[in-house]
Design a protein around this motif. Structure first.
Motif, PDB file in Angstrom:
ATOM      1  N   GLU A 383     -25.716 -16.273  24.669  1.00 28.11           N
ATOM      2  CA  GLU A 383     -25.399 -17.403  23.776  1.00 28.11           C
ATOM      3  C   GLU A 383     -24.255 -16.850  22.667  1.00 28.11           C
ATOM      4  N   LEU A 384     -23.621 -15.750  22.844  1.00 28.09           N
ATOM      5  CA  LEU A 384     -22.613 -15.186  22.029  1.00 28.09           C
ATOM      6  C   LEU A 384     -21.547 -16.125  22.149  1.00 28.09           C
ATOM      7  N   THR A 385     -20.817 -16.454  21.054  1.00 31.25           N
ATOM      8  CA  THR A 385     -19.529 -17.170  21.160  1.00 31.25           C
ATOM      9  C   THR A 385     -18.479 -16.605  21.064  1.00 31.25           C
ATOM     10  N   PRO A 386     -17.368 -17.174  21.980  1.00 34.77           N
ATOM     11  CA  PRO A 386     -15.932 -16.424  21.669  1.00 34.77           C
ATOM     12  C   PRO A 386     -15.716 -15.819  20.394  1.00 34.77           C
ATOM     13  N   ALA A 387     -15.859 -16.685  19.316  1.00 39.39           N
ATOM     14  CA  ALA A 387     -15.492 -16.450  18.019  1.00 39.39           C
ATOM     15  C   ALA A 387     -16.218 -15.017  17.521  1.00 39.39           C
ATOM     16  N   GLN A 388     -17.651 -15.194  17.711  1.00 33.92           N
ATOM     17  CA  GLN A 388     -18.460 -13.839  17.413  1.00 33.92           C
ATOM     18  C   GLN A 388     -17.956 -12.661  18.124  1.00 33.92           C
ATOM     19  N   LEU A 389     -17.475 -12.852  19.439  1.00 39.58           N
ATOM     20  CA  LEU A 389     -17.255 -11.764  20.397  1.00 39.58           C
ATOM     21  C   LEU A 389     -15.873 -11.247  19.738  1.00 39.58           C
ATOM     22  N   ASP A 390     -14.882 -11.994  19.390  1.00 42.86           N
ATOM     23  CA  ASP A 390     -13.461 -11.602  18.799  1.00 42.86           C
ATOM     24  C   ASP A 390     -13.786 -10.901  17.409  1.00 42.86           C
ATOM     25  N   HIS A 391     -14.836 -11.400  16.616  1.00 44.24           N
ATOM     26  CA  HIS A 391     -15.177 -10.692  15.439  1.00 44.24           C
ATOM     27  C   HIS A 391     -15.668  -9.327  15.495  1.00 44.24           C
ATOM     28  N   VAL A 392     -16.545  -9.088  16.514  1.00 43.58           N
ATOM     29  CA  VAL A 392     -16.936  -7.899  16.791  1.00 43.58           C
ATOM     30  C   VAL A 392     -15.861  -6.937  17.410  1.00 43.58           C
ATOM     31  N   VAL A 393     -14.927  -7.381  18.366  1.00 46.91           N
ATOM     32  CA  VAL A 393     -13.925  -6.529  18.558  1.00 46.91           C
ATOM     33  C   VAL A 393     -12.916  -6.113  17.296  1.00 46.91           C
ATOM     34  N   ALA A 394     -12.535  -7.189  16.663  1.00 44.76           N
ATOM     35  CA  ALA A 394     -11.903  -6.934  15.370  1.00 44.76           C
ATOM     36  C   ALA A 394     -12.418  -5.887  14.441  1.00 44.76           C
ATOM     37  N   SER A 395     -13.652  -5.995  14.130  1.00 40.57           N
ATOM     38  CA  SER A 395     -14.431  -5.108  13.436  1.00 40.57           C
ATOM     39  C   SER A 395     -14.344  -3.615  13.736  1.00 40.57           C
ATOM     40  N   VAL A 396     -14.599  -3.627  15.088  1.00 41.70           N
ATOM     41  CA  VAL A 396     -14.540  -2.100  15.523  1.00 41.70           C
ATOM     42  C   VAL A 396     -13.210  -1.676  15.613  1.00 41.70           C
ATOM     43  N   ALA A 397     -12.037  -2.543  15.766  1.00 40.30           N
ATOM     44  CA  ALA A 397     -10.703  -2.118  15.675  1.00 40.30           C
ATOM     45  C   ALA A 397     -10.450  -1.830  14.143  1.00 40.30           C
ATOM     46  N   GLU A 398     -10.664  -2.664  13.321  1.00 37.40           N
ATOM     47  CA  GLU A 398     -10.315  -2.423  11.922  1.00 37.40           C
ATOM     48  C   GLU A 398     -11.006  -0.994  11.531  1.00 37.40           C
ATOM     49  N   PHE A 399     -12.339  -0.698  11.980  1.00 43.08           N
ATOM     50  CA  PHE A 399     -12.841   0.803  11.253  1.00 43.08           C
ATOM     51  C   PHE A 399     -11.953   1.759  12.022  1.00 43.08           C
ATOM     52  N   LEU A 400     -11.643   1.598  13.323  1.00 45.58           N
ATOM     53  CA  LEU A 400     -11.080   2.918  13.993  1.00 45.58           C
ATOM     54  C   LEU A 400      -9.557   3.100  14.066  1.00 45.58           C
TER      55      LEU A 400
END
Length: 401
Positions: A383-400
């Motif tokens: 049930e993961l939404t596209p917005a949620q998935l984008d948010h996860v990727v952006a958060s990983v990218a922000e940290f790294l």
């Protein structure tokens, strides 16, 4: 399904909630048929085994492409019963990975047998066949081989079946995380070996509303023995030809699982699509698959190495690698942004205190130990939404970054 554009902003990370698993969202989509199934059991007043369990066993035998499916009380018990059915006991040896859930080896030890821990392939996280062959050669009383289909990806079937034939021992598949997965031959996990072991713990792709487990086999004599063992070794009441255990599947769990089984392939397909979206988004940032070793420079993420068709990864977990010195900090960063994650597994079984008498030391299984320091599971539920998935990727990218 989810298509990651990787345009999520860091500010979104502070407001969007993304759990590691959202069972409430799943329940909302199947609430009425689940309640009807539970009411059906309540009206029948048949709560242990019975018609619901028999119906589920038949449906799962068809789904798993096997002759027999035998329900039991948990995935841990499924492994225990499989070992008991093959007479594994005190002093016997069983090959198994150390990078896995505790029950894989705990069930071996409960019978007085010795888990012989084997290192993993760093790309798939499954038990390494080359290392297993070397370990088998050192064994004096090898009685079984127990590969695990970790995170939803099938272990190499040909290697394990060949090794089992060579040593004359059964191959017992721990498929707790991999129901519905297909191996390199296109066959379902649990359908080609001596016996397959599955879990219906709520977090699994096919999860119940409590504990539950299943064994699969094409051997009719073995299936009969497993049915006896789950019922205190009894077929006729108060008569016990075998010494068994009490490991029966509840009818309520079976009824719920029958409702959910209809949706399983669609849910697994959604997980696969989410995984592909993660792969594309992380690749655009410079990540490489887990089959590529770390190298200086580049984006410090390794994504799961998806198997080629006809194999079918069902992504019970979507696990990335992060350099060890940054993994725990990344997890804290994600949590601060409302994103759930998990470490599977922070300490290999060979280094657990309860297995200290076996004599393993740090460095004994280097790939297992490296994976324990570097891996992190991200949300991948259907049930993961596209917005949620984008948010996860952006958060990983922000940290790294």
């Amino acid at each position: 399904m989810a298509r990651s554009s990787c345009h999520g902003s860091p500010s979104m990370a502070k407001t969007m909630h993304v759990p590691l698993l959202d069972l409430k969202a799943q329940y909302a989509s199947i609430r009425e048929p689940v309640r009807a199934a539970i009411d059906r059991v309540l009206e029948s007043q048949s709560f242990v085994l019975g018609p619901e369990v028999e119906g589920l066993e038949k449906e799962l035998a068809d789904y798993c492409e096997v002759t027999h499916a035998i329900g039991c009380a948990s995935g841990s018990d499924a492994i225990l019963l499989a070992l008991m059915a093959h007479g594994v006991g005190a002093g016997d040896e069983v090959l198994c990975p150390a990078y896995t859930f505790f029950a894989t080896a705990g069930s071996v030890a409960r019978l007085g047998a010795v888990p012989v821990f084997v290192d993993i392939d760093p790309a798939t996280y499954n038990m390494d066949p080359v290392a297993a062959r070397a370990a088998a050669a050192r064994c004096r009383r090898l009685r079984a081989i127990q590969p695990v289909h970790l995170f939803g990806q099938a272990a190499d079937p040909e290697a394990w079946l060949a090794l089992g034939r060579e040593y004359g021992v059964p191959v017992i598949e721990d498929a707790a995380q991999a129901i519905g997965a297909r191996d390199a031959s296109g066959r379902r996990v649990g359908s080609r070996s001596t016996v397959g072991c599955f879990s219906f713990f709520p977090s699994k792709n096919l999860g119940g509303y409590g504990d539950g487990g299943l064994l699969t086999t094409n051997d009719s004599e073995l299936a009969d023995r497993l049915r006896l063992l789950r019922m205190h070794g009894s077929r006729d009441r108060y008569l016990h030809p075998l010494l068994g255990v009490n490991s029966r599947l509840d009818a309520l769990q079976a009824a719920v699982l029958r409702v959910k089984l209809v949706h399983l392939d669609a849910w697994s397909a959604a997980r696969r699509e989410h995984a592909a979206s993660y792969d594309r988004a992380f690749a655009a940032l410079g990540a490489r698959p887990s089959s590529v070793p770390w190298a200086p420079g580049g984006f410090p993420v390794r994504t799961p190495a998806a198997p080629p068709e006809p194999a079918w990864h069902v992504y019970n977990q979507y696990v990335i690698r992060i350099p060890a010195e940054r993994r725990d900090a990344l997890q804290k960063h994600l949590a601060a942004g409302g994103i759930g994650s998990a470490i599977y597994y922070p300490l290999g079984l060979h280094l657990q205190d309860c297995f200290a008498p076996l004599g393993y030391r740090p460095g004994s299984l280097p790939e297992t130990e490296r994976a324990s320091r570097e891996t992190l599971a991200l949300p991948v539920y259907p049930e993961l939404t596209p917005a949620q998935l984008d948010h996860v990727v952006a958060s990983v990218a922000e940290f790294l970054a």
